[in-house]
Every structure is written in C-alpha cells, then in structure tokens.
Design a protein around this motif. Structure first.
Motif, PDB file in Angstrom:
ATOM      1  N   LEU A  89       8.045   7.490 -10.056  1.00 28.81           N
ATOM      2  CA  LEU A  89       7.942   6.041  -9.888  1.00 28.81           C
ATOM      3  C   LEU A  89       6.505   5.563 -10.088  1.00 28.81           C
ATOM      4  CD1 LEU A  89       9.245   3.340  -9.203  1.00 28.81           C
ATOM      5  CD2 LEU A  89       9.008   3.923  -6.777  1.00 28.81           C
ATOM      6  N   ALA A  90       5.548   6.281  -9.531  1.00 28.01           N
ATOM      7  CA  ALA A  90       4.144   5.901  -9.686  1.00 28.01           C
ATOM      8  C   ALA A  90       3.703   5.996 -11.148  1.00 28.01           C
ATOM      9  CB  ALA A  90       3.254   6.774  -8.809  1.00 28.01           C
ATOM     10  N   SER A  91       4.221   6.972 -11.882  1.00 32.97           N
ATOM     11  CA  SER A  91       3.835   7.096 -13.290  1.00 32.97           C
ATOM     12  C   SER A  91       4.330   5.903 -14.102  1.00 32.97           C
ATOM     13  CB  SER A  91       4.336   8.413 -13.887  1.00 32.97           C
ATOM     14  OG  SER A  91       5.739   8.438 -13.975  1.00 32.97           O
ATOM     15  N   ILE A  92       5.534   5.432 -13.814  1.00 31.73           N
ATOM     16  CA  ILE A  92       6.058   4.252 -14.507  1.00 31.73           C
ATOM     17  C   ILE A  92       5.265   3.012 -14.096  1.00 31.73           C
ATOM     18  CG2 ILE A  92       8.063   2.729 -14.779  1.00 31.73           C
ATOM     19  CD1 ILE A  92       9.821   5.249 -14.354  1.00 31.73           C
ATOM     20  N   ALA A  93       4.988   2.880 -12.811  1.00 28.36           N
ATOM     21  CA  ALA A  93       4.258   1.707 -12.312  1.00 28.36           C
ATOM     22  C   ALA A  93       2.842   1.654 -12.874  1.00 28.36           C
ATOM     23  CB  ALA A  93       4.229   1.723 -10.785  1.00 28.36           C
ATOM     24  N   THR A  94       2.139   2.789 -12.892  1.00 26.76           N
ATOM     25  CA  THR A  94       0.761   2.769 -13.410  1.00 26.76           C
ATOM     26  C   THR A  94       0.738   2.520 -14.913  1.00 26.76           C
ATOM     27  OG1 THR A  94       0.685   5.206 -13.570  1.00 26.76           O
ATOM     28  CG2 THR A  94      -0.221   4.184 -11.565  1.00 26.76           C
ATOM     29  N   LEU A  95       1.753   3.014 -15.619  1.00 31.98           N
ATOM     30  CA  LEU A  95       1.822   2.717 -17.053  1.00 31.98           C
ATOM     31  C   LEU A  95       2.042   1.218 -17.262  1.00 31.98           C
ATOM     32  CD1 LEU A  95       1.816   3.697 -19.986  1.00 31.98           C
ATOM     33  CD2 LEU A  95       4.299   3.986 -19.784  1.00 31.98           C
TER      34      LEU A  95
END
Length: 151
Positions: A89-95
C-alpha cells in the motif's frame, strides 16, 4: 552554482537519518517481531513495478526516484517493521504522491488500483497518502540524482 548549492542544502533536509526515530534501539513487542522487514528483494520488486507503471504512461523515471525516497523515509519512521500489505500500500501511495509532484499528467486512483491488481481501494490509497505525508512532515520533493546530473 547557486542552484547546485540549494539542491545540496535541500538534500540534507531529506536525509534518511532525519526520519529515524530516536528510540530505534528499543526492544520490539511480540507483534512487531512477527512482522517483516523490507529487504533488497522487496525494494527491487517495488522499484521494478514502479518503473513498469511510469514507462506505461511515458512518465519521467525521476518519478520512481522520488517515490523510492519517500518510501524509504516513510519506513524509516516506522523502524522498518511492518506487514506485507502495508509495504504494498505504501509503495502505491508514494508512487502516486511522486506522480503528482513531478508530472503534469493525472493518473486516476482507479487506474493505479488496477496496476496494483485490485488489492487496495482508491480510499485506502488516499488515506495511506495522508499517513505518509504526515509521517514525513510533508517533506516530499527531494532532489534526485537525475536533478544533480542534469545540472
């Protein structure tokens, strides 16, 4: 020279150690010990996935550099202890944050959800973006190696 000096000073503000908690040597609870730490294989997979998304939309690869910097700094605030769902989830949000910072193109959250195989809803991504922004005290526009090289 002024721009290079400014970028160097700004880079210090975004230094990884700035986001590390003061009590990073404390003993972890049993719940924390049962979670995973982010390793180089996870990071490589996230980075590859991020490049696939940016390449698909013909975006600058600098977006991925920004996204990974935000991702690393966010997890520094969490002592790098988390579960797999939070990592994804954090990887999608930071992208998504990095795309909004660097690109003029708008990627709908529904589209990112499809790229993320539907594991998360747009609302979950939006809430995670706010969590990341809060943990990073809104320091989300770091200079990148590409920016230094372009200078």
């Amino acid at each position: 020279v002024d721009r290079l000096t400014t970028m160097t000073q700004t880079e210090r503000v975004y230094a990884y150690h700035r986001f590390l908690p003061i009590d990073h040597n404390r003993n972890h609870t049993s719940a924390e010990r049962s979670t995973v730490s982010i390793n180089h294989k996870w990071r490589a997979s996230i980075c590859k996935w991020s490049y696939n998304v940016t390449d698909y939309f013909d975006m600058s690869r600098e977006v991925v550099a920004i996204s990974m910097k935000l991702f690393d700094n966010y997890f520094a605030t969490r002592r790098c202890v988390c579960d797999k769902g939070l990592i994804l989830l954090a990887s999608i949000a930071t992208l998504h944050i990095a795309i909004k910072i660097r690109e003029s193109v708008v990627i709908r959250l529904e589209t990112l959800c499809r790229f993320g195989r539907g594991y998360f809803t747009p609302d979950q991504i939006t809430r995670m973006e706010l969590v990341v922004l809060t943990h990073l005290t809104w320091l989300v526009n770091p200079p990148t190696a590409i920016a230094f090289a372009a200078h």
